[in-house]
Design a protein around this motif. Structure first.
Motif, PDB file in Angstrom:
ATOM      1  N   HIS A  36      53.797  12.440 -15.334  1.00 29.19           N
ATOM      2  CA  HIS A  36      55.039  11.802 -14.616  1.00 29.19           C
ATOM      3  C   HIS A  36      54.448  11.336 -13.328  1.00 29.19           C
ATOM      4  N   GLN A  37      53.271  11.301 -12.911  1.00 31.58           N
ATOM      5  CA  GLN A  37      52.777  10.682 -11.572  1.00 31.58           C
ATOM      6  C   GLN A  37      52.403   9.518 -11.942  1.00 31.58           C
ATOM      7  N   VAL A  38      52.391   8.907 -13.050  1.00 30.81           N
ATOM      8  CA  VAL A  38      51.937   7.651 -13.277  1.00 30.81           C
ATOM      9  C   VAL A  38      52.952   6.855 -13.978  1.00 30.81           C
ATOM     10  N   ASN A  39      52.993   5.510 -13.418  1.00 32.07           N
ATOM     11  CA  ASN A  39      54.237   4.668 -13.864  1.00 32.07           C
ATOM     12  C   ASN A  39      53.311   3.402 -14.904  1.00 32.07           C
ATOM     13  N   ARG A  40      54.068   2.898 -15.615  1.00 30.89           N
ATOM     14  CA  ARG A  40      53.250   2.112 -16.652  1.00 30.89           C
ATOM     15  C   ARG A  40      52.918   0.824 -15.911  1.00 30.89           C
ATOM     16  N   GLY A  41      51.730   0.184 -15.980  1.00 27.47           N
ATOM     17  CA  GLY A  41      51.449  -1.044 -15.452  1.00 27.47           C
ATOM     18  C   GLY A  41      50.954  -0.830 -13.815  1.00 27.47           C
ATOM     19  N   ASP A  42      50.667   0.652 -13.441  1.00 32.65           N
ATOM     20  CA  ASP A  42      50.523   0.711 -12.071  1.00 32.65           C
ATOM     21  C   ASP A  42      48.926   0.869 -11.895  1.00 32.65           C
ATOM     22  N   LEU A  43      48.417  -0.086 -11.411  1.00 30.74           N
ATOM     23  CA  LEU A  43      46.804  -0.377 -11.236  1.00 30.74           C
ATOM     24  C   LEU A  43      46.212   0.406 -10.349  1.00 30.74           C
ATOM     25  N   LEU A  44      47.120   1.104  -9.512  1.00 27.67           N
ATOM     26  CA  LEU A  44      46.707   1.777  -8.239  1.00 27.67           C
ATOM     27  C   LEU A  44      47.063   3.070  -8.507  1.00 27.67           C
ATOM     28  N   TYR A  45      47.255   3.646  -9.755  1.00 32.14           N
ATOM     29  CA  TYR A  45      47.730   5.006 -10.022  1.00 32.14           C
ATOM     30  C   TYR A  45      46.716   6.014  -9.500  1.00 32.14           C
ATOM     31  N   SER A  46      45.557   5.868  -9.414  1.00 41.15           N
ATOM     32  CA  SER A  46      44.472   6.949  -9.073  1.00 41.15           C
ATOM     33  C   SER A  46      44.734   7.201  -7.619  1.00 41.15           C
ATOM     34  N   GLU A  47      45.163   6.504  -6.783  1.00 45.55           N
ATOM     35  CA  GLU A  47      45.632   6.684  -5.313  1.00 45.55           C
ATOM     36  C   GLU A  47      46.771   7.700  -5.183  1.00 45.55           C
ATOM     37  N   ASN A  48      47.659   7.671  -6.323  1.00 51.71           N
ATOM     38  CA  ASN A  48      48.794   8.593  -6.071  1.00 51.71           C
ATOM     39  C   ASN A  48      48.862   9.867  -6.961  1.00 51.71           C
TER      40      ASN A  48
END
Length: 234
Positions: A36-48
């Protein structure tokens, strides 16, 4: 809850046995908290993305792994924890705190052990006599909960559900015992009836009560005639 560092913590209470299905369910909870912390298409997900911790207080003991707190993290074949691990799971086996107390003594428990003992046994006189900061804090929290009408109502409903489940278990056990007695009485009566009256139709001995089977069995033992037995069946 979420810590100041962004770590996510899910705390659960499980009052029933720690079955395979419960193991599955709490692994799924942890996986969902990461997903749930990752949104589809989020290229910078690792920062969040933040670490996830699940803590399960369970009213059971793992007989194959006798520990008070059992911690799980993914490891490789060399027993090294996965780099940048995101998920850590803790099982807290509440009943095992009694074994810890027998070994260490109540006065020698550390803060976490004392909190677990208080969770399991409640605010008792022996706990209060320790005058521990942990116990005082937990008593304050309990007093706050007792002053919250919604929480008190929820606790009352939960207690009613526990009583209902207990009564259902007692009833099911009793019904099972009675059913076993009925089947045994029927089996014995049919066997004796067929030995004495092999030409008679035994269908008349179907669907009788336990009392009827016992009375007919007694009559067969006493060599009462068939007409009397048929009257008992009617």
């Amino acid at each position: 809850m979420k810590t100041d560092e962004g770590k996510l913590i899910d705390i659960e209470m499980q009052n029933s046995a720690f079955t395979k299905e419960v193991h599955y369910r709490f692994q799924i909870y942890g996986a969902r908290m990461i997903d749930h912390q990752v949104n589809r298409g989020d290229l910078l997900y690792s920062e969040n993305v933040h670490e996830v911790y699940t803590i399960l207080f369970v009213n059971d003991i793992d007989r194959d792994n006798l520990l008070l707190i059992d911690t799980y993290m993914p490891r490789n074949q060399l027993n090294h924890v996965r780099k940048y691990n995101l998920l850590t799971h803790h099982n807290v086996y509440l009943p095992f705190i009694d074994a810890v107390v027998r070994e260490k003594g109540l006065k020698n428990l550390n803060r976490i052990e004392l909190a677990i003992y208080t969770l399991y046994h409640g605010i008792t006189d022996d706990i209060m006599s320790l005058n521990s900061e942990v116990v005082i804090m937990m008593k304050e929290k309990m007093d706050q909960s007792n002053e919250d009408e919604e929480l008190v109502l929820a606790a009352s409903k939960r207690q009613l559900v526990k009583i209902q489940h207990h009564q259902e278990k007692v009833r099911i056990r009793q019904e099972g015992k009675e059913e076993g007695e009925l089947l045994k009485a029927k089996e014995n009566t049919l066997m004796l009836f067929k030995s004495k009256y092999p030409q008679e139709d035994i269908l008349m001995l179907e669907n009788l009560t336990l009392s009827q089977y016992n009375e007919i069995f007694k009559a067969l033992i006493e060599n009462k005639n068939l007409q009397i037995i048929k009257e008992m069946i009617k």
